[in-house]
Design a protein around this motif. Sequence first.
Motif, PDB file in Angstrom:
ATOM      1  N   PRO A  23       3.405 -15.217   4.808  1.00 37.29           N
ATOM      2  CA  PRO A  23       2.690 -14.308   3.903  1.00 37.29           C
ATOM      3  C   PRO A  23       2.083 -13.117   4.633  1.00 37.29           C
ATOM      4  N   VAL A  24       1.946 -12.026   3.903  1.00 36.45           N
ATOM      5  CA  VAL A  24       1.208 -10.864   4.397  1.00 36.45           C
ATOM      6  C   VAL A  24      -0.267 -11.165   4.124  1.00 36.45           C
ATOM      7  N   THR A  25      -1.115 -11.034   5.148  1.00 38.99           N
ATOM      8  CA  THR A  25      -2.538 -11.355   4.973  1.00 38.99           C
ATOM      9  C   THR A  25      -3.411 -10.108   4.883  1.00 38.99           C
ATOM     10  N   ASN A  26      -2.959  -9.001   5.461  1.00 42.67           N
ATOM     11  CA  ASN A  26      -3.745  -7.767   5.423  1.00 42.67           C
ATOM     12  C   ASN A  26      -2.875  -6.638   4.892  1.00 42.67           C
ATOM     13  N   PHE A  27      -3.024  -6.350   3.595  1.00 36.72           N
ATOM     14  CA  PHE A  27      -2.187  -5.330   2.953  1.00 36.72           C
ATOM     15  C   PHE A  27      -2.413  -3.944   3.541  1.00 36.72           C
ATOM     16  N   GLN A  28      -3.609  -3.684   4.042  1.00 31.72           N
ATOM     17  CA  GLN A  28      -3.933  -2.345   4.550  1.00 31.72           C
ATOM     18  C   GLN A  28      -3.576  -2.151   6.024  1.00 31.72           C
ATOM     19  N   ASP A  29      -3.060  -3.197   6.662  1.00 32.61           N
ATOM     20  CA  ASP A  29      -2.630  -3.085   8.058  1.00 32.61           C
ATOM     21  C   ASP A  29      -1.651  -1.907   8.175  1.00 32.61           C
ATOM     22  N   LYS A  30      -1.896  -1.034   9.138  1.00 39.38           N
ATOM     23  CA  LYS A  30      -1.036   0.153   9.313  1.00 39.38           C
ATOM     24  C   LYS A  30       0.425  -0.251   9.529  1.00 39.38           C
ATOM     25  N   ARG A  31       0.653  -1.376  10.222  1.00 44.09           N
ATOM     26  CA  ARG A  31       2.031  -1.840  10.453  1.00 44.09           C
ATOM     27  C   ARG A  31       2.729  -2.185   9.137  1.00 44.09           C
ATOM     28  N   ILE A  32       1.995  -2.825   8.219  1.00 42.10           N
ATOM     29  CA  ILE A  32       2.572  -3.196   6.923  1.00 42.10           C
ATOM     30  C   ILE A  32       2.850  -1.937   6.106  1.00 42.10           C
ATOM     31  N   GLN A  33       1.911  -1.007   6.088  1.00 40.43           N
ATOM     32  CA  GLN A  33       2.105   0.242   5.345  1.00 40.43           C
ATOM     33  C   GLN A  33       3.298   1.028   5.900  1.00 40.43           C
ATOM     34  N   GLN A  34       3.428   1.074   7.226  1.00 41.98           N
ATOM     35  CA  GLN A  34       4.572   1.760   7.850  1.00 41.98           C
ATOM     36  C   GLN A  34       5.869   1.028   7.528  1.00 41.98           C
ATOM     37  N   LEU A  35       5.825  -0.308   7.553  1.00 45.40           N
ATOM     38  CA  LEU A  35       7.010  -1.101   7.218  1.00 45.40           C
ATOM     39  C   LEU A  35       7.474  -0.791   5.800  1.00 45.40           C
ATOM     40  N   ILE A  36       6.539  -0.678   4.865  1.00 47.17           N
ATOM     41  CA  ILE A  36       6.901  -0.338   3.480  1.00 47.17           C
ATOM     42  C   ILE A  36       7.631   1.003   3.435  1.00 47.17           C
ATOM     43  N   ILE A  85       4.623  -7.479  -2.440  1.00 48.22           N
ATOM     44  CA  ILE A  85       4.088  -8.247  -1.324  1.00 48.22           C
ATOM     45  C   ILE A  85       3.682  -9.635  -1.817  1.00 48.22           C
ATOM     46  N   ASN A  86       4.042 -10.662  -1.042  1.00 49.47           N
ATOM     47  CA  ASN A  86       3.773 -12.063  -1.388  1.00 49.47           C
ATOM     48  C   ASN A  86       4.181 -12.373  -2.836  1.00 49.47           C
ATOM     49  N   PRO A  87       5.423 -12.013  -3.203  1.00 53.92           N
ATOM     50  CA  PRO A  87       5.868 -12.176  -4.598  1.00 53.92           C
ATOM     51  C   PRO A  87       6.077 -13.642  -4.967  1.00 53.92           C
ATOM     52  N   TYR A 123       3.010 -10.281  -7.871  1.00 55.10           N
ATOM     53  CA  TYR A 123       3.079  -9.782  -6.506  1.00 55.10           C
ATOM     54  C   TYR A 123       1.880  -8.869  -6.296  1.00 55.10           C
ATOM     55  N   PHE A 124       1.660  -8.509  -5.059  1.00 55.37           N
ATOM     56  CA  PHE A 124       0.649  -7.512  -4.739  1.00 55.37           C
ATOM     57  C   PHE A 124       1.357  -6.206  -4.403  1.00 55.37           C
ATOM     58  N   ASP A 125       0.811  -5.093  -4.883  1.00 50.86           N
ATOM     59  CA  ASP A 125       1.383  -3.795  -4.529  1.00 50.86           C
ATOM     60  C   ASP A 125       0.858  -3.372  -3.155  1.00 50.86           C
ATOM     61  N   ARG A 126       1.271  -2.225  -2.696  1.00 49.28           N
ATOM     62  CA  ARG A 126       0.918  -1.805  -1.336  1.00 49.28           C
ATOM     63  C   ARG A 126      -0.573  -1.530  -1.166  1.00 49.28           C
ATOM     64  N   LYS A 127      -1.293  -1.377  -2.277  1.00 54.53           N
ATOM     65  CA  LYS A 127      -2.744  -1.167  -2.197  1.00 54.53           C
ATOM     66  C   LYS A 127      -3.523  -2.478  -2.305  1.00 54.53           C
ATOM     67  N   GLY A 128      -2.795  -3.589  -2.501  1.00 51.65           N
ATOM     68  CA  GLY A 128      -3.460  -4.879  -2.608  1.00 51.65           C
ATOM     69  C   GLY A 128      -3.799  -5.289  -4.023  1.00 51.65           C
ATOM     70  N   ASN A 129      -3.337  -4.518  -5.019  1.00 50.30           N
ATOM     71  CA  ASN A 129      -3.571  -4.864  -6.420  1.00 50.30           C
ATOM     72  C   ASN A 129      -2.599  -5.955  -6.855  1.00 50.30           C
TER      73      ASN A 129
END
Length: 177
Positions: A23-36, A85-87, A123-129
């Motif tokens: 699972p993704v645990t930190n949606f705001q992690d710069k690595r996750i945002q860049q990966l998206i 994310i985490n669908p 699922y969670f969107d890239r902002k964590g919603n």
Amino acid sequence: MSSETFLNICQIGDAILRGSAGPVTNFQDKRIQQLIDNLIATGRQANGVGIAAPQVAESVRLFIVASRPNLRYPHASTMEPTAMINPQIIAHSDEIVKDWEGCLSVPGVRGLVPRFKTIEVEYFDRKGNKCRQQLTDFVARIFQHEYDHLDGILFIDRVENPEDLISEEEYQKRIVP
């Protein structure tokens, strides 16, 4: 907005494609945002309608659904690329439909794959919603295909009959027109 990088797409035989993503645990992690951003760019460049993080050697529960007409899927519907994310699939129809699928990690092959016609997903969107929606037809198929990648399942594993596998070239000649 960060700059996009085109990532290498892992091919069938690469062990990461058969693993279970965490699972993704930190949606705001710069690595996750860049990966998206990189997944969206890579999928677009490769004429994909979806791409999962394990396909680019990142074992996290994240994928992009980006239905749009292109060379590989000329009749696809159009939607904005959506990071999921985490669908989870929380409900599905009884109706199962077989249709043709391909995969950026299994180049040159198409298969007739049974999938649920309608699914309800969270699922969670890239902002964590947290998002919940019902998906049908082709977009539901994309979600199920990408969701399988998170558990190490490829579309060829779901093909029921070896005769339901054909080359991309045959698919373009026989099915697309």
